[in-house]
Write an enzyme that holds these catalytic residues in place. Structure first.
Site, PDB file in Angstrom:
ATOM      1  CE  LYS A  93      29.293  10.915  24.175  1.00 33.46           C
ATOM      2  NZ  LYS A  93      28.532  12.162  24.151  1.00 33.46           N
ATOM      3  N   GLY A 198      14.294  14.405  26.454  1.00 31.79           N
ATOM      4  CA  GLY A 198      12.993  14.439  25.804  1.00 31.79           C
ATOM      5  C   GLY A 198      11.890  15.033  26.652  1.00 31.79           C
TER       6      GLY A 198
END
Length: 365
Positions: A93, A198
């Site tokens: 990451k 979302g």
């Protein structure tokens, strides 16, 4: 999978890397380009299964130490996520320090691409919070180990579509395990964070007949949902959402640490299944959830749809092939619940054991 939080100074960072259970990272690269203002951290937790794969987060961290801690956390999480997704990739990451709305520039992204390229393929980057497909197109001009690019530039486009689909599969598995039926019809689901992932999740839930309540710190994100779907209810904030009467499922889809000593005791939902990374604020939260009979679908298992997509991009992207792999998140989640029950441990611990075994087996080969 223990979180690394609250790192106050460089000496503690080194102690975490070399001596603690939270460490074990193979390589951490501190990147700086004064001309563009780039300050970044690239963390490679493991390459046991293959080149480390994980996104680039662009965020205004309060301190450099906080940025390092986040990179360590997120990269370790990617090792587990990629292992559980069945990918031949380790975990990595990167975080870029700064407000993307203020400091992001073409020069900065090109400089970042050069740093990723300098790792010679040990790390493959992609989008994350604060970075988008257009950004990866810029990074790719300096680095061929870049995924999440636009279709026009040889990529697969927005990975949030399959991330949301995978979370939906995790919810279906949770419903199957807890209520004996994989449908969300008639269930009340609270979604905290209706941004890139979302908002797609809301669409899946509504299509399946769920009653949806949302909240987001950005009013425009909520408005985009309610303009399309006036039937969606809105909670004032996350604190109000998790206390919603009759809530069946809570879906944290923003930043990490959503499940902590303050939120777990007041959570009304019987299931937690969301897209956010590192939802457990500290070790022990998973037991607190289990003690309250709250079923937790491990975040790095159910939100793996996006990484499945970007990994496929390296081999010539095929959406149907990726969706088929993401559909298997349903079976993987059920297997974790079964392992947790058999071993008498929380699902998060069961998922960790399965992922760690796969990485250990790879190291012995």
């Amino acid at each position: 999978m223990t979180d690394v939080t609250g790192v106050p100074d460089p000496s503690d960072v080194l102690h975490t890397l070399f001596h603690s259970d939270q460490g074990g990272h193979e390589q951490v690269v501190i990147c700086q380009d004064r001309a563009s203002g780039l300050k970044a951290v690239i963390a490679l937790h493991s390459t046991a299964l293959g080149p480390a794969l994980g996104g680039t987060r662009f965020y205004p961290y309060a301190s450099e130490a906080e940025a390092v801690a986040d990179a360590l956390n997120l990269s370790r999480g990617m090792s587990y996520k990629n292992a559980m997704a069945g990918l031949d990739h380790g975990g990595g990451k990167a975080v870029i320090i700064g407000d993307p709305d203020r400091v992001k520039s073409e020069e900065l992204l090109l400089a970042y691409g050069r740093f990723v390229a300098s790792l010679g393929g040990r790390y493959v980057t992609a989008c994350d919070v604060g970075t988008y497909v257009a950004d990866m197109d810029v990074v790719a001009r300096e680095c061929r180990w870049t995924t999440g690019r636009s279709p026009e530039n040889g990529g697969a486009g927005d990975s949030s579509v399959l991330t949301a689909f995978g979370v939906f599969q995790g919810m279906r598995a949770s419903a199957q395990h807890l209520w004996g039926d994989p449908t969300l019809r008639g269930r009340k689901v609270g979604v905290a964070g209706v941004g890139k992932v979302g908002r797609h999740l809301v669409e899946h839930l509504l299509s399946d007949g769920a009653e949806v309540v949302v909240t987001d710190v950005r009013e425009e994100s909520v408005r985009r949902i309610t303009d399309l779907h006036p039937e969606v209810a809105v909670a004032a904030d996350t604190a109000a959402l998790i206390r919603t009467e009759g809530l069946d499922i809570y879906a944290p889809c923003a930043l990490g640490g959503a499940l902590d000593d303050d939120s777990v005791p007041v959570l009304t939902a019987k299931v937690v299944c969301g897209a956010a990374n590192n939802q457990l604020a500290h070790p022990g939260v998973e037991k607190d959830l289990a003690d309250r009979s709250v079923l937790y679908a491990p975040d790095y298992v159910v939100n793996a749809g996006g990484v499945i997509q970007v990994a496929d991009e390296l081999h010539g992207f095929d959406f149907d092939r990726c969706k088929a792999k993401a559909t298997k998140i349903f079976d993987t989640t059920l297997a974790i619940f079964a392992r947790a029950k058999a071993d008498g441990i929380p699902p998060a611990a069961a998922a960790d054991r399965i992922a760690e075994q796969r990485m250990a087996d790879a190291r012995r080969r």
